[in-house]
Design a protein around this motif. Structure first.
Motif, PDB file in Angstrom:
ATOM      1  N   ILE A  49       0.891  -1.244  -0.198  1.00 30.68           N
ATOM      2  CA  ILE A  49      -0.036  -0.018  -0.080  1.00 30.68           C
ATOM      3  C   ILE A  49       0.827   1.234  -0.067  1.00 30.68           C
ATOM      4  N   THR A  50       0.840   2.043  -0.933  1.00 36.18           N
ATOM      5  CA  THR A  50       1.396   3.503  -1.046  1.00 36.18           C
ATOM      6  C   THR A  50       0.374   4.583  -1.251  1.00 36.18           C
ATOM      7  N   LEU A  83      -4.574   6.763  -2.809  1.00 36.92           N
ATOM      8  CA  LEU A  83      -4.059   5.433  -2.185  1.00 36.92           C
ATOM      9  C   LEU A  83      -3.797   4.215  -3.221  1.00 36.92           C
ATOM     10  N   TYR A  84      -2.867   3.627  -3.433  1.00 31.55           N
ATOM     11  CA  TYR A  84      -2.626   2.588  -4.299  1.00 31.55           C
ATOM     12  C   TYR A  84      -2.175   1.237  -3.728  1.00 31.55           C
ATOM     13  N   GLY A  99      -4.882  -1.601  -7.671  1.00 33.18           N
ATOM     14  CA  GLY A  99      -6.270  -0.978  -7.155  1.00 33.18           C
ATOM     15  C   GLY A  99      -5.875   0.572  -6.992  1.00 33.18           C
ATOM     16  N   GLN A 100      -6.536   1.583  -7.218  1.00 31.54           N
ATOM     17  CA  GLN A 100      -6.416   2.934  -6.757  1.00 31.54           C
ATOM     18  C   GLN A 100      -7.662   3.571  -6.194  1.00 31.54           C
ATOM     19  N   VAL A 132      -8.799   0.728 -11.568  1.00 36.09           N
ATOM     20  CA  VAL A 132      -7.583  -0.109 -11.539  1.00 36.09           C
ATOM     21  C   VAL A 132      -6.687   0.287 -12.556  1.00 36.09           C
ATOM     22  N   SER A 133      -5.255   0.090 -12.176  1.00 35.92           N
ATOM     23  CA  SER A 133      -4.264   0.565 -13.248  1.00 35.92           C
ATOM     24  C   SER A 133      -3.571  -1.145 -13.483  1.00 35.92           C
ATOM     25  N   VAL A 134      -3.253  -0.922 -14.955  1.00 28.87           N
ATOM     26  CA  VAL A 134      -2.668  -2.238 -15.380  1.00 28.87           C
ATOM     27  C   VAL A 134      -1.504  -1.849 -16.036  1.00 28.87           C
ATOM     28  N   THR A 135      -0.226  -2.324 -15.752  1.00 28.48           N
ATOM     29  CA  THR A 135       0.877  -1.920 -16.743  1.00 28.48           C
ATOM     30  C   THR A 135       1.095  -3.161 -17.609  1.00 28.48           C
TER      31      THR A 135
END
Length: 308
Positions: A49-50, A83-84, A99-100, A132-135
């Protein structure tokens, strides 16, 4: 038993004890004075969690190029929190999934359009945006979010939308001259209010954010950035009967507050200037709501933020 056998066994025992003593020498728990030594603490696990938080002060608040009529005068503060949560990382085509959850507010001392005249009358806008973030393919990151725009001051009706933002990391390709391009699509959902000039519109954004860091190895490296943004809308939709919404460009300079201990997070101070050129329908909206109706605007901002 013959005497020489006793000697052999004794020698073997001494050698064995010597080996055990050597093996245990690195794990002694007593100091030279006989007191028990403290064992080193186990390293903290990497956090999944960052986040970041901070506040930005702006001379004028324009939402996607659209000036907010109650924000032309007074103090405008915009606190934020992101929050990530790291959900997955790997070496395949999908490199990471996170997740964000983001929160953003606009608080202004000029509350001309507020209908809630209680203590919340200065709280013009509150946004909350889960996503939601996807790389993938090492260089591309796609962030999909649900946006909800609320006004605790009652300045506007609730607006909802879906936002998709695609970024490309070109740093390995261009090095110090990397552009960090992005492309954004926002689709308005049905709600009493709307983020554009018309409901159910589509918003498109193209942008780059080149930057360069001076004194990168010092305690106070200075980063100069020059973001450029173009905002467009669908025909008859987001910006009314004009596809062109706005164009923004301007420098920003940031420096870390290295005197703050790292245990309190990484703090940064930023100052920026933005030149904005508005399209016809945006300018007409500005006039209709009591603004100057000028084609161009100069926006100044300063921010302090922390990442953890």
């Amino acid at each position: 038993m013959p005497k020489k056998h006793y000697l052999t066994i004794a020698a073997a025992a001494l050698l064995g004890l010597s080996g055990v003593s050597s093996a245990l020498a690195g794990t002694e728990t007593a100091t030279a004075d006989g007191k028990e030594a403290k064992q080193p603490a186990a390293p903290c696990p990497v956090s999944y969690i960052t986040g970041d938080f901070g506040v930005t002060f702006v001379s004028e608040y324009d939402s996607r190029g659209i000036p907010q009529p109650d924000q032309w005068k007074g103090v405008i503060a915009q606190p934020y929190l992101d929050l990530y949560i790291k959900l997955y990382s790997g070496n395949g085509f999908i490199n990471s999934v996170s997740g964000q959850l983001s929160f953003w507010s606009d608080v202004g001392s000029n509350h001309a359009t507020a209908t809630n005249l209680t203590g919340a009358r200065d709280w013009e806008e509150f946004d909350w945006d889960p996503g939601v973030s996807v790389t993938f393919a090492q260089k591309f990151t796609l962030l999909v979010q649900y946006f909800e725009f609320d006004s605790p001051a009652g300045a506007f009706d609730v607006a909802r939308s879906i936002d998709a933002n695609l970024t490309y990391d070109d740093s390995a390709l261009l090095g110090a001259f990397s552009l960090h391009p992005h492309f954004t699509v926002l689709w308005e959902l049905g709600a009493p209010g709307y983020a554009g000039l018309n409901p159910h519109g589509w918003y498109y954004e193209l942008g780059i954010a080149p930057s360069y860091t001076f004194l990168p190895k010092s305690s106070y490296p200075i980063t100069l950035a020059a973001p450029v943004t173009l905002g467009l809308g669908d025909s008859g939709g987001f910006y009314g009967n004009n596809n062109f919404g706005y164009f923004q460009a301007g420098p920003s300079i940031s420096v870390p507050l290295a005197f703050i201990p790292s245990g309190f997070g990484s703090w940064t101070l930023t100052a920026a200037y933005t030149y904005e050129y508005a399209g016809t329908t945006v300018r007409e909206f500005n006039v209709a709501t009591g603004g100057s109706g000028a084609n161009s605007r100069n926006i100044f901002s300063g921010a302090i933020g922390c990442t953890f």
